[in-house]
Scaffold this motif. Structure first.
Motif, PDB file in Angstrom:
ATOM      1  N   LEU A  38       0.768  -1.135  -0.048  1.00 49.51           N
ATOM      2  CA  LEU A  38       0.024  -0.246   0.086  1.00 49.51           C
ATOM      3  C   LEU A  38       0.935   1.277  -0.055  1.00 49.51           C
ATOM      4  CD1 LEU A  38      -2.863   1.155   0.252  1.00 49.51           C
ATOM      5  CD2 LEU A  38      -2.301   1.297   2.728  1.00 49.51           C
ATOM      6  N   ASP A  40       0.808   5.046   0.560  1.00 51.10           N
ATOM      7  CA  ASP A  40      -0.155   6.003   1.149  1.00 51.10           C
ATOM      8  C   ASP A  40       0.711   7.477   1.281  1.00 51.10           C
ATOM      9  OD1 ASP A  40      -1.815   7.339   2.649  1.00 51.10           O
ATOM     10  OD2 ASP A  40      -1.560   6.338   4.466  1.00 51.10           O
ATOM     11  N   GLN A  41       0.359   8.197   0.144  1.00 50.34           N
ATOM     12  CA  GLN A  41       1.094   9.430  -0.095  1.00 50.34           C
ATOM     13  C   GLN A  41       0.149  10.390   0.726  1.00 50.34           C
ATOM     14  OE1 GLN A  41       1.182   9.933  -4.394  1.00 50.34           O
ATOM     15  NE2 GLN A  41       3.055   8.809  -4.451  1.00 50.34           N
ATOM     16  N   ASP A  42      -0.887  10.124   1.304  1.00 49.30           N
ATOM     17  CA  ASP A  42      -1.950  11.014   1.886  1.00 49.30           C
ATOM     18  C   ASP A  42      -1.489  11.141   3.182  1.00 49.30           C
ATOM     19  OD1 ASP A  42      -3.778  12.838   2.409  1.00 49.30           O
ATOM     20  OD2 ASP A  42      -5.449  11.311   2.569  1.00 49.30           O
ATOM     21  N   SER A  44      -3.141  10.834   5.660  1.00 47.03           N
ATOM     22  CA  SER A  44      -4.326  11.253   6.682  1.00 47.03           C
ATOM     23  C   SER A  44      -5.119  10.231   7.454  1.00 47.03           C
ATOM     24  CB  SER A  44      -5.556  11.849   5.750  1.00 47.03           C
ATOM     25  OG  SER A  44      -6.126  10.868   5.050  1.00 47.03           O
ATOM     26  N   ALA A  46      -8.121   9.249   7.007  1.00 46.60           N
ATOM     27  CA  ALA A  46      -9.101   8.810   6.341  1.00 46.60           C
ATOM     28  C   ALA A  46      -8.208   7.646   5.343  1.00 46.60           C
ATOM     29  CB  ALA A  46      -9.557   9.408   4.944  1.00 46.60           C
ATOM     30  N   SER A  47      -7.129   7.780   4.984  1.00 53.00           N
ATOM     31  CA  SER A  47      -6.213   6.705   4.318  1.00 53.00           C
ATOM     32  C   SER A  47      -5.787   5.623   5.214  1.00 53.00           C
ATOM     33  CB  SER A  47      -5.102   7.553   3.616  1.00 53.00           C
ATOM     34  OG  SER A  47      -4.049   8.092   4.459  1.00 53.00           O
ATOM     35  N   LEU A  50      -8.652   3.677   5.593  1.00 57.15           N
ATOM     36  CA  LEU A  50      -8.908   2.677   4.278  1.00 57.15           C
ATOM     37  C   LEU A  50      -7.965   1.796   4.305  1.00 57.15           C
ATOM     38  CD1 LEU A  50     -10.170   2.084   1.748  1.00 57.15           C
ATOM     39  CD2 LEU A  50      -8.318   3.747   0.638  1.00 57.15           C
ATOM     40  N   ALA A  51      -6.620   2.050   4.623  1.00 60.16           N
ATOM     41  CA  ALA A  51      -5.608   0.851   4.979  1.00 60.16           C
ATOM     42  C   ALA A  51      -6.202  -0.359   5.904  1.00 60.16           C
ATOM     43  CB  ALA A  51      -4.145   1.391   5.443  1.00 60.16           C
ATOM     44  N   CYS A  85      -1.144  -1.882  10.533  1.00 61.46           N
ATOM     45  CA  CYS A  85      -1.120  -0.545   9.591  1.00 61.46           C
ATOM     46  C   CYS A  85      -0.804   0.705  10.442  1.00 61.46           C
ATOM     47  CB  CYS A  85      -2.102  -0.495   8.536  1.00 61.46           C
ATOM     48  SG  CYS A  85      -2.278  -1.711   7.318  1.00 61.46           S
TER      49      CYS A  85
END
Length: 85
Positions: A38, A40-42, A44, A46-47, A50-51, A85
């Motif tokens: 995964l 994850d450039q964000d 946040s 929220a990400s 999601l992970a 994560c």
């Protein structure tokens, strides 16, 4: 009249049997715990959520979490899944 009812019942029964028996041979072919990296450039919440949701699914096993794309290219797909994560 009686013949029409019997035909309907046979067709209905055949559909139920077909729906129950047809998928059985393919059950073993379902993909489970496919290794995924995964990116994850964000970063946040929220990400991160999601992970966690992706890792919780049966189909995917997150092996690594990377902040940018170039970093994961050298990772092996045979790596053990991440603990969290």
């Amino acid at each position: 009249m009686l013949g029409d009812r019997q035909v309907r019942m046979i067709v209905l029964l055949a559909l139920v049997i077909y729906a129950l028996i047809y998928p059985l041979p393919y059950r073993a072919e379902l993909l489970r715990d496919v290794p995924v990296v995964l990116v994850d450039q964000d970063g946040s919440t929220a990400s991160a959520d999601l992970a966690r949701r992706v890792d919780a699914s049966e189909a995917v096993a997150l092996t690594h979490l990377a902040p940018t794309w170039p970093r994961p290219r050298g990772w092996s797909m045979n790596a053990a899944p991440m603990a969290s994560c």
